[in-house]
Design an enzyme around this catalytic site. Sequence first.
Site, short mmCIF file in Angstrom:
data_model
loop_
_atom_site.label_atom_id
_atom_site.label_comp_id
_atom_site.label_asym_id
_atom_site.label_seq_id
_atom_site.Cartn_x
_atom_site.Cartn_y
_atom_site.Cartn_z
N ASP A 43 0.84 -1.20 0.00
CA ASP A 43 0.00 0.00 0.00
C ASP A 43 0.87 1.25 0.00
O ASP A 43 1.57 1.52 0.98
CB ASP A 43 -0.89 0.02 1.25
CG ASP A 43 -2.05 -0.93 1.11
OD1 ASP A 43 -2.85 -0.77 0.18
OD2 ASP A 43 -2.16 -1.86 1.95
N ASP A 185 -10.55 -4.91 -1.18
CA ASP A 185 -9.55 -4.43 -0.22
C ASP A 185 -10.21 -3.65 0.90
O ASP A 185 -10.82 -2.60 0.66
CB ASP A 185 -8.56 -3.53 -1.00
CG ASP A 185 -7.37 -3.08 -0.17
OD1 ASP A 185 -7.27 -3.46 1.01
OD2 ASP A 185 -6.53 -2.34 -0.72
C1 DX5 Z 1 -6.37 0.60 3.03
C2 DX5 Z 1 -5.42 -0.30 2.30
C3 DX5 Z 1 -5.60 -1.73 2.61
C4 DX5 Z 1 -5.34 -2.09 4.06
C5 DX5 Z 1 -6.35 -3.14 4.40
O1 DX5 Z 1 -6.35 1.85 2.47
O2 DX5 Z 1 -5.59 -0.14 0.88
O3 DX5 Z 1 -4.84 -2.59 1.74
O4 DX5 Z 1 -4.05 -2.59 4.32
O5 DX5 Z 1 -6.31 -3.36 5.77
P1 DX5 Z 1 -7.35 -4.28 6.55
O6 DX5 Z 1 -7.27 -5.64 5.90
O7 DX5 Z 1 -6.87 -4.22 7.93
O8 DX5 Z 1 -8.70 -3.66 6.33
ZN ZN Z 2 -4.57 -1.64 -0.43
#
Ligand code: DX5
Ligand code: ZN
Length: 226
Positions: A43, A185
Site C-alpha cells: 500500500d 480491499d
Molecule cells: C487501506 C489499504 C488496505 C489495508 C487493508 O487503504 O488499501 O490494503 O491494508 O487493511 P485491513 O485488511 O486491515 O482492512
Molecule cells: Zn490496499
Amino acid sequence: MMKDLFSLKLPAVSPSLLAAEQDHLAAEIQKAASAGAEIIHFDVMDGSFVPATSFFDGEVDAVLPSCPLFSDVHLMVDDPIGVGANFAALGADAITVHLEALEARGIDPKDLRKLIPSPFIGVSLRPGTPVERLSPYLPYVDLILLMSVEPGKGGQKFMEESLPRARAIKKMIVDGGHKILLSIDGGINDMTAKKAIASGVDILVAGSYLYGHSDFASRLRGLIHG
Ligand code: DX5
Ligand code: ZN
C-alpha cells in the site's frame, strides 16, 4: 521470471504489508509465502490522496525487486503515472492506480499501459465512486481493485454495500468478455471473505486479519476454505 497474474490459484489471498512489522518486511513477506500466499499487497500512500503516508519514501526499494511473491502495488497517490513508473522500474508485477486520481489528471485510459510499463495494470475505486465509471478502463486493465473501506488505513470495518458493487463489476467484466480479475480491499476477515467470494471476488486483500496473529497461516487458509 515473469510472474503471471492469470496463473494465480483463485480465489487468492493477498496479505497487505501495511499491517506487517515495518522493520522486518522481508521476513513478513516470507511469512506470507510460507503460509501459501502467491501474491502480496504493497500500500503506497502519499499523504495527499489519502492523509497517511506509507511506502512512499523508499521503504520498499530493498524488498520489492527481490520479492518472491507476485507483487501487487496499490497506489493511493495524486500522481499515479509518476509514482507508477517508479514502482514499475523497481520490478512491481502489478500496479493498481486509483480511477479518481486518473480522472483528476485527465489521463486517457488507453494510455495507461504506455505510461506505466509494468506487466499488469489495475484500476481501483473508492467506495463512493459509481462502478459505471470503470467502463472506459475495462479494455485496458488486468485487475480491478474494489475498495470496501475508505482508503487510507487498515483495520476498518467492511462496508456491506461493497457486495452488490462487486457483483455489478463482475457482471461488467463477464458481459464485456474482458480478461480481468476482481480484487477487494478493506475489512476482510473470515466472515466478509465468504461473502466477497460468493459475490465474484477473485483476490482478497487482507491486512490486520493476518499480520500480528500467531496463527497467520491457518487464518489465511480459512479465508479461502471457510
Ligand atoms: C487501506 C489499504 C488496505 C489495508 C487493508 O487503504 O488499501 O490494503 O491494508 O487493511 P485491513 O485488511 O486491515 O482492512
Ligand atoms: Zn490496499
